[in-house]
Structures are given as structure tokens and as C-alpha cells.
Design a protein around this motif. Structure first.
Motif, PDB file in Angstrom:
ATOM      1  N   SER A  73       0.548  -1.135   0.090  1.00 30.18           N
ATOM      2  CA  SER A  73      -0.187  -0.288  -0.007  1.00 30.18           C
ATOM      3  C   SER A  73       1.382   1.108   0.027  1.00 30.18           C
ATOM      4  O   SER A  73       1.354   1.392   1.224  1.00 30.18           O
ATOM      5  N   ASN A  74       0.985   1.498  -1.095  1.00 29.51           N
ATOM      6  CA  ASN A  74       1.610   2.690  -1.556  1.00 29.51           C
ATOM      7  C   ASN A  74       1.266   3.854  -0.346  1.00 29.51           C
ATOM      8  O   ASN A  74       2.041   4.559   0.268  1.00 29.51           O
ATOM      9  N   GLU A  75      -0.011   3.932   0.379  1.00 29.26           N
ATOM     10  CA  GLU A  75      -0.526   5.516   1.098  1.00 29.26           C
ATOM     11  C   GLU A  75       0.086   4.549   3.313  1.00 29.26           C
ATOM     12  O   GLU A  75       0.150   5.414   3.373  1.00 29.26           O
ATOM     13  N   ILE A  76       0.169   3.823   2.864  1.00 26.52           N
ATOM     14  CA  ILE A  76       0.461   3.405   4.385  1.00 26.52           C
ATOM     15  C   ILE A  76       1.390   2.853   4.570  1.00 26.52           C
ATOM     16  O   ILE A  76       2.500   4.050   5.532  1.00 26.52           O
ATOM     17  N   THR A  77       2.228   2.795   3.242  1.00 21.31           N
ATOM     18  CA  THR A  77       3.729   3.169   3.601  1.00 21.31           C
ATOM     19  C   THR A  77       5.005   4.383   3.242  1.00 21.31           C
ATOM     20  O   THR A  77       6.129   4.623   3.877  1.00 21.31           O
ATOM     21  N   LYS A  78       4.026   5.370   3.110  1.00 18.70           N
ATOM     22  CA  LYS A  78       4.277   6.228   2.992  1.00 18.70           C
ATOM     23  C   LYS A  78       4.088   7.556   4.798  1.00 18.70           C
ATOM     24  O   LYS A  78       5.073   7.994   4.695  1.00 18.70           O
ATOM     25  N   VAL A  79       3.306   6.597   5.191  1.00 15.79           N
ATOM     26  CA  VAL A  79       2.704   7.912   6.393  1.00 15.79           C
ATOM     27  C   VAL A  79       3.599   6.870   7.509  1.00 15.79           C
ATOM     28  O   VAL A  79       5.068   7.625   7.685  1.00 15.79           O
ATOM     29  N   ALA A  80       4.550   5.494   6.958  1.00 11.60           N
ATOM     30  CA  ALA A  80       5.255   4.950   8.365  1.00 11.60           C
ATOM     31  C   ALA A  80       6.409   6.010   7.108  1.00 11.60           C
ATOM     32  O   ALA A  80       7.071   5.676   8.304  1.00 11.60           O
ATOM     33  N   THR A  81       6.619   5.603   6.509  1.00  5.08           N
ATOM     34  CA  THR A  81       8.113   6.114   5.986  1.00  5.08           C
ATOM     35  C   THR A  81       8.276   7.765   6.715  1.00  5.08           C
ATOM     36  O   THR A  81       9.435   7.929   7.188  1.00  5.08           O
ATOM     37  N   ARG A  82       7.466   8.223   6.784  1.00  7.29           N
ATOM     38  CA  ARG A  82       7.469   9.742   7.281  1.00  7.29           C
ATOM     39  C   ARG A  82       7.005   9.797   8.848  1.00  7.29           C
ATOM     40  O   ARG A  82       8.340  10.379   9.619  1.00  7.29           O
ATOM     41  N   LEU A  83       6.484   9.255   9.517  1.00 10.93           N
ATOM     42  CA  LEU A  83       6.600   9.190  10.679  1.00 10.93           C
ATOM     43  C   LEU A  83       8.322   8.856  11.519  1.00 10.93           C
ATOM     44  O   LEU A  83       8.897   9.070  12.615  1.00 10.93           O
ATOM     45  N   LYS A  89      15.743   5.719   0.731  1.00 11.42           N
ATOM     46  CA  LYS A  89      15.524   4.397   0.558  1.00 11.42           C
ATOM     47  C   LYS A  89      15.601   3.331   1.284  1.00 11.42           C
ATOM     48  O   LYS A  89      14.600   2.582   1.335  1.00 11.42           O
ATOM     49  N   PHE A  90      16.761   3.335   1.456  1.00  8.71           N
ATOM     50  CA  PHE A  90      17.684   2.294   2.988  1.00  8.71           C
ATOM     51  C   PHE A  90      16.384   2.230   4.279  1.00  8.71           C
ATOM     52  O   PHE A  90      15.800   1.241   4.419  1.00  8.71           O
ATOM     53  N   ASP A  91      16.479   3.424   4.619  1.00  2.18           N
ATOM     54  CA  ASP A  91      14.950   3.109   5.603  1.00  2.18           C
ATOM     55  C   ASP A  91      13.941   3.922   6.059  1.00  2.18           C
ATOM     56  O   ASP A  91      13.687   3.225   5.671  1.00  2.18           O
ATOM     57  N   ALA A  92      13.820   3.326   4.130  1.00  2.00           N
ATOM     58  CA  ALA A  92      12.233   3.912   3.956  1.00  2.00           C
ATOM     59  C   ALA A  92      11.616   2.042   4.187  1.00  2.00           C
ATOM     60  O   ALA A  92      11.919   0.897   3.910  1.00  2.00           O
ATOM     61  N   ILE A  93       9.926   2.144   4.413  1.00  2.00           N
ATOM     62  CA  ILE A  93       9.093   1.750   4.194  1.00  2.00           C
ATOM     63  C   ILE A  93       8.481   0.874   3.215  1.00  2.00           C
ATOM     64  O   ILE A  93       8.221   2.008   2.193  1.00  2.00           O
ATOM     65  N   ASP A  94       8.466  -0.367   2.660  1.00  2.00           N
ATOM     66  CA  ASP A  94       8.282  -0.341   1.182  1.00  2.00           C
ATOM     67  C   ASP A  94       6.929  -1.453   0.998  1.00  2.00           C
ATOM     68  O   ASP A  94       7.097  -1.695  -0.126  1.00  2.00           O
ATOM     69  N   THR A  95       6.968  -1.789   2.253  1.00  5.01           N
ATOM     70  CA  THR A  95       5.651  -2.928   2.091  1.00  5.01           C
ATOM     71  C   THR A  95       5.282  -3.030   3.120  1.00  5.01           C
ATOM     72  O   THR A  95       5.843  -3.280   4.860  1.00  5.01           O
ATOM     73  N   VAL A  96       4.049  -3.570   2.870  1.00  2.00           N
ATOM     74  CA  VAL A  96       2.780  -3.804   4.463  1.00  2.00           C
ATOM     75  C   VAL A  96       3.312  -5.263   5.007  1.00  2.00           C
ATOM     76  O   VAL A  96       3.692  -5.551   6.247  1.00  2.00           O
ATOM     77  N   LEU A  97       3.265  -6.143   3.796  1.00  2.00           N
ATOM     78  CA  LEU A  97       3.468  -7.885   4.676  1.00  2.00           C
ATOM     79  C   LEU A  97       4.191  -8.102   3.296  1.00  2.00           C
ATOM     80  O   LEU A  97       4.100  -7.946   2.303  1.00  2.00           O
ATOM     81  N   ASN A  98       5.337  -8.760   4.307  1.00  2.00           N
ATOM     82  CA  ASN A  98       5.885  -9.635   2.693  1.00  2.00           C
ATOM     83  C   ASN A  98       6.027 -11.561   3.972  1.00  2.00           C
ATOM     84  O   ASN A  98       7.226 -10.972   4.765  1.00  2.00           O
TER      85      ASN A  98
END
Length: 212
Positions: A73-83, A89-98
Motif C-alpha cells: 500500500s503506497n499510502e500506508i508505507t508513505k505514512v510509515a516512512t514519514r513517521l 531508500k534504505f530506511d524507507a518502509i516499502d511493504t506492509v506484509l511479506n
């Protein structure tokens, strides 16, 4: 067997057995990346196949096969990355579940080791197809919204906690923020992030934003 050859045989087997079936559930076959994918409610849902050719002489298989379930979810990972305050890119959140498919159909990861192409085709028909149709698709049907996934978080469902607790908590906080449930977001932060000195420092930006 070389990776390219193994992938080619596996792709043919999957296309013969599964593509038509999964298209009925809205999945498209992305043959280049060996995955089925669909958009449903809040998530892009993927069923991914991973192949690893045998490397050791005592390994009599032609390769190892596993299935991962992914929610994006781009929306969820965008908010998580901002928080989190990530700025690369290394520290960014890129997925909700894997998560390995075994964790949503049982309690441990699963992997298959076919000994021949024939064995692999039988495996696709007799084990992989039923697993996807009977277990994975019902699971995904019931995990199409943030509320569904947050219920599993609140109930400490094993699959959701296959990642580290701090990342799981960050994603839950992001989803609560998107729902404007700041009390729930703060409760998660207090339980998972404030209780550990390392997490408190690592996620100090989360704590600041939640209380600003």
C-alpha cells in the motif's frame, strides 16, 4: 540445473495449472517476476514464487521452491516512512506484509525440493494449487482492508509478527493514523516503542509526530 532453465520449466507448469483458475479471483499473472497480483480494497495483494537452484552435491533436488504472500500500500508505507523520518531508500518502509505462505496456512515456513521436472509438475498440481486455492486466496479475501490487518495485529496473529516488533508496530501506527485513531496509535507506540531504549531512540521522530 541453471536458474534460467528452472524458472522456464516452473513458469510453464504454473501457467498450465493455475493461471486460468486465479484469473477468476481477479489475479493477473506477472510471468517476468513469477507472481500473481491483484488490487483489492486497501492493498495490492501478491502471491510470489521464489526459486533457488540446488548448490550442493548432497542436495538431490533440482531446486528449492517457496511462496511469499505480500501486501502493498503506497499510502500506508508513505505514512510509515514519514513517521519514521527516513530520508533514503534504505530506511524507507516499502511493504506492509511479506511473509512465507506457511505462516498463513500453519505455523512455520514451507519449502519444496522437487527432484525432477515431472516431480515439480506433480507438486504444482497436488500441493501448490490446493494451497493457493484453499488457503491463500481465502486468507487474502479476508485481509483486504486495514481493519482486517489491524485485527490480526491486535490479536497477535503469528503471520503478522514474522517481522521485527518495531516494524510491525510502526505499520500499525501508520494505519491507525490514516484512520485518525490517534489514541490507538499512541497506545501502540507506548507499548512497543517507548518500552525499549533502542526503539525509543530509533523511533523518536514517531513519538514527536504523534504528540505534536
Amino acid at each position: 540445473m541453471e536458474a534460467k532453465e528452472l524458472k522456464s520449466f516452473f513458469k510453464t507448469g504454473i501457467e498450465n495449472v493455475l493461471v486460468d483458475h486465479l484469473s477468476r479471483y481477479g489475479f493477473k499473472w506477472r510471468y517476468g517476476s513469477l507472481k500473481f497480483q491483484r488490487s483489492k480494497d486497501d492493498f495490492v495483494q501478491s502471491i510470489l514464487f521464489f526459486l533457488t537452484p540446488s548448490k550442493y552435491q548432497d542436495d538431490k533436488s533440482i531446486g528449492h521452491i517457496s511462496i511469499m504472500i505480500r501486501l502493498d500500500s503506497n499510502e500506508i508505507t508513505k505514512v510509515a516512512t514519514r513517521l519514521k523520518g527516513a530520508n533514503n531508500k534504505f530506511d524507507a518502509i516499502d511493504t506492509v506484509l511479506n511473509v512465507n505462505a506457511g505462516l498463513i496456512s500453519g505455523s512455520k515456513a514451507i519449502e519444496w525440493r522437487p527432484t525432477s521436472i515431472e516431480d515439480m509438475n506433480i507438486l504444482i498440481e497436488k500441493e501448490i494449487k490446493p494451497l493457493i486455492i484453499e488457503k491463500i486466496i481465502p486468507f487474502l479475501n479476508n485481509r483486504s482492508t486495514m481493519n482486517n490487518v489491524l485485527d490480526d495485529f491486535e490479536n497477535h496473529n503469528t503471520y503478522f509478527f514474522s517481522n521485527s516488533n518495531d516494524v510491525v508496530a510502526l505499520l500499525a501506527i501508520a494505519m491507525y493514523c490514516l484512520q485518525n485513531k490517534l489514541e490507538s496509535a499512541n497506545k501502540v507506540a507506548n507499548e512497543y516503542l517507548l518500552s525499549d531504549d533502542i526503539y525509543r531512540e530509533k523511533y523518536k521522530n514517531v513519538l514527536i509526530k504523534l504528540n505534536s
